[in-house]
Design a protein around this motif. Structure first.
Motif, PDB file in Angstrom:
ATOM      1  N   CYS A  57      -7.555   3.517  -0.481  1.00 32.29           N
ATOM      2  CA  CYS A  57      -8.018   3.547   0.908  1.00 32.29           C
ATOM      3  C   CYS A  57      -8.248   5.003   1.248  1.00 32.29           C
ATOM      4  O   CYS A  57      -7.313   5.726   1.598  1.00 32.29           O
ATOM      5  CB  CYS A  57      -6.977   2.964   1.857  1.00 32.29           C
ATOM      6  N   TYR A  98      -2.998   3.933  -1.560  1.00 33.30           N
ATOM      7  CA  TYR A  98      -3.458   3.130  -2.687  1.00 33.30           C
ATOM      8  C   TYR A  98      -2.841   1.735  -2.647  1.00 33.30           C
ATOM      9  O   TYR A  98      -1.664   1.582  -2.298  1.00 33.30           O
ATOM     10  CB  TYR A  98      -3.052   3.782  -4.006  1.00 33.30           C
ATOM     11  N   LEU A  99      -3.618   0.736  -3.047  1.00 36.63           N
ATOM     12  CA  LEU A  99      -3.071  -0.611  -3.199  1.00 36.63           C
ATOM     13  C   LEU A  99      -2.268  -0.649  -4.495  1.00 36.63           C
ATOM     14  O   LEU A  99      -2.720  -0.141  -5.521  1.00 36.63           O
ATOM     15  CB  LEU A  99      -4.202  -1.648  -3.265  1.00 36.63           C
ATOM     16  N   TYR A 158      -7.212   0.692  -6.603  1.00 41.24           N
ATOM     17  CA  TYR A 158      -7.962   0.583  -5.351  1.00 41.24           C
ATOM     18  C   TYR A 158      -7.392   1.595  -4.382  1.00 41.24           C
ATOM     19  O   TYR A 158      -6.172   1.733  -4.254  1.00 41.24           O
ATOM     20  CB  TYR A 158      -7.818  -0.817  -4.751  1.00 41.24           C
ATOM     21  N   PHE A 176      -3.048  -5.283  -7.377  1.00 46.21           N
ATOM     22  CA  PHE A 176      -4.479  -5.009  -7.267  1.00 46.21           C
ATOM     23  C   PHE A 176      -4.918  -4.052  -8.365  1.00 46.21           C
ATOM     24  O   PHE A 176      -4.378  -2.953  -8.475  1.00 46.21           O
ATOM     25  CB  PHE A 176      -4.787  -4.413  -5.890  1.00 46.21           C
ATOM     26  N   GLN A 183      -7.001  -9.255  -8.113  1.00 49.04           N
ATOM     27  CA  GLN A 183      -5.811  -9.469  -7.282  1.00 49.04           C
ATOM     28  C   GLN A 183      -5.027 -10.624  -7.861  1.00 49.04           C
ATOM     29  O   GLN A 183      -5.580 -11.709  -8.094  1.00 49.04           O
ATOM     30  CB  GLN A 183      -6.230  -9.816  -5.845  1.00 49.04           C
ATOM     31  N   ILE A 224       0.882  -1.170   0.000  1.00 56.15           N
ATOM     32  CA  ILE A 224       0.000   0.000   0.000  1.00 56.15           C
ATOM     33  C   ILE A 224       0.915   1.214   0.000  1.00 56.15           C
ATOM     34  O   ILE A 224       1.839   1.284   0.814  1.00 56.15           O
ATOM     35  CB  ILE A 224      -0.884   0.025   1.264  1.00 56.15           C
TER      36      ILE A 224
END
Length: 414
Positions: free
Chosen positions: A213, A219-220, A211, A251, A270, A191
């Motif tokens: 957060c 970010y992933l 993706y 991801f 994923q 992340i």
RNA sequence: GGAGAGGUCGCAUAGCUGGUCUAGUGCGCACGCCUGGAAAGUGUGUAAACCGCAAGGUUUCGAGGGUUCGAAUCCCUCCCUCUCCGCCA
């Protein structure tokens, strides 16, 4: 990011480049117009500041001097505000300029114009109809698509038993193979922050693919390229080249690919990947791309999977890349080659964004070149093994190089 | 999460009663002297970005705002690091 100076001095080349990539060159004109306006104000402001600095004599200023300084300062303040606005707008535009293509990138429209560089191995001739990897994986209880969907949604898969073990074996096999040929292993956060995503070019243009957060503004990662290339962000590196190999999960939201490759492991939200990343001196980077691509190819060769190498044409090369080779592995059930690795030279494009520099032979600081390539996408490799190594009865022979890892030579139903 | 300390040009630090900071010093590094060679000693130099053919100019002291004619220095917000406590794989 292209250097402002480069854009000014090579306007037509930049315009041509955007066209070859089938982009709209209007943004270039917008940038040029703003840039010349910006430079006028910049010059004026710097002169004002030089004046102010001259005014800075020792002792207390007289009321008259104070009056002068006050009005000068007002000018400077308003100019600075104008400049800041210009800079922000210029950056905003320049960040979506694609990288310059290498001279030997063929001009073309889309993936149909990608030339084949080489082909390795011969697709096996089946005396039965080969099954797809998802069918094989399910019947051998290696892959569980339904429960993956239950846990998380479509494009998520559960690996079980020999599926899970083979995934792990492949990761180890790839990491060990690349370690032996001079790549240093790194394990990174999965992340990352916005600066890292911007450094390698995922942001601002490809936010949709990530993706996020939201609560933590993180970010992933969509690939190990992001953390590994950003390892040396904002640094002047002491030695080149530096070569890294890194396993990470990846991801991706796969926005806009509804309906594509819905079955099987080919396109997942994923997936696991072992990535090669190289920090290079500018003069060596094209040779590095060749050796990096060969490193990736060596994995396919050791696994004895038929593949071919293609070069991406101008219309198909990724935004940040200057030159890209794709490796495609043979999928018997589909009767065609599918991408399993992408190896790119980013020239100084990422290094400029991420401010990764070195001192050249003349002791001048200059941006380095960055490269990376999948070595390989693990899920797709597993899928390719299932399909290429299947037997009529649905058993899977284990590739020789994986037998030491898995301790068996055939996977069959209990 | 709570309390405290702190983030300065590779590293370590000074500066923090605002103008003399065009940021000092040590280490490291580079080049030279010394030496048979080296170490020690010694001298000089050593941040980056932007504009400019150049001379030169401007900016940057964690980030962003503010006060001021002027801020590394004062005020506010945020981020991060370290120590202690709490919680936890």
């Amino acid at each position: 990011m292209l250097a402002a100076k480069f854009i000014r001095e090579n306007t037509e080349a930049v315009r041509q480049n955007i066209r070859h990539r089938r982009g709209d060159a209007k943004i270039l004109d917008a940038w040029l117009e703003k840039d010349s306006a910006y430079r006028k104000v910049l010059l004026e402001t710097e002169q004002l500041k030089a004046q102010r600095n001259l005014f800075k004599p020792q002792g207390k200023p007289t009321p008259e001097q104070l009056e002068n300084m006050k009005s000068l300062s007002d000018f400077i303040k308003s100019n600075d505000a104008v400049l800041a606005a210009f800079e922000e707008e210029l950056d905003e535009i320049a960040l979506v300029f694609p990288n310059m293509l290498s001279a030997d990138t063929p001009v073309g429209k889309d993936e149909n114009d990608n030339p084949i560089i080489k082909t390795w191995g011969t697709p096996r001739v089946f005396e039965f109809t080969p099954k797809s990897h998802d069918e094989l994986g399910e019947s051998l209880q290696m892959l569980d698509f339904e429960r993956g969907t239950k846990l998380s949604g479509s494009r998520f898969t559960v690996l079980k038993g020999w599926g899970a073990k083979m995934e792990r074996a492949l990761i180890n096999f790839m990491l060990e193979t690349h370690s032996e040929t001079g790549y240093e292993e790194v394990w990174t956060p999965f992340i990352v922050n916005k600066e890292s995503m911007t450094g390698t070019g995922q942001l601002p243009k490809f936010e949709e693919e990530l993706y996020r957060c939201e609560r933590d503004e993180l970010y992933l990662i969509p690939t190990a390229e992001v953390p590994v290339t950003n390892l040396y962000r904002d640094e002047i590196v002491p030695t080149l080249p530096m070569k890294f190999v890194s396993y990470t999960p990846c991801f991706r939201r796969e926005a806009g690919s509804y309906g594509k490759d819905t079955a099987g492991l080919i396109r997942q939200h994923q997936f696991n990947k072992v990535e090669l990343v190289v920090y290079s001196k500018p003069e060596d980077s094209m040779a590095m791309l060749e050796s990096l691509t060969q490193s990736a190819e060596s994995i396919l060769e050791k696994l004895e999977l038929p593949y071919r190498r293609i070069q991406l044409c101008s219309g198909d090369v990724g935004f940040s890349s200057c030159k890209t080779y794709d490796l495609e592995v043979w999928f018997p059930s589909q009767g065609r080659y599918r991408e399993i690795s992408s190896c790119s030279n980013f020239w100084d494009f990422q290094a400029r964004r991420a401010k990764i520099r070195y001192r050249n032979d003349e002791k001048q600081v200059e941006p380095i070149h960055t490269l990376n390539g999948s070595g390989l996408a693990v899920g797709r490799t597993l899928a390719a093994i299932l399909e290429n190594y299947q037997e009529r009865d649905g058993h899977i022979r284990v590739p020789k190089v994986l037998q030491d890892y898995l301790k068996i030579d055939i996977i069959k139903k209990d």
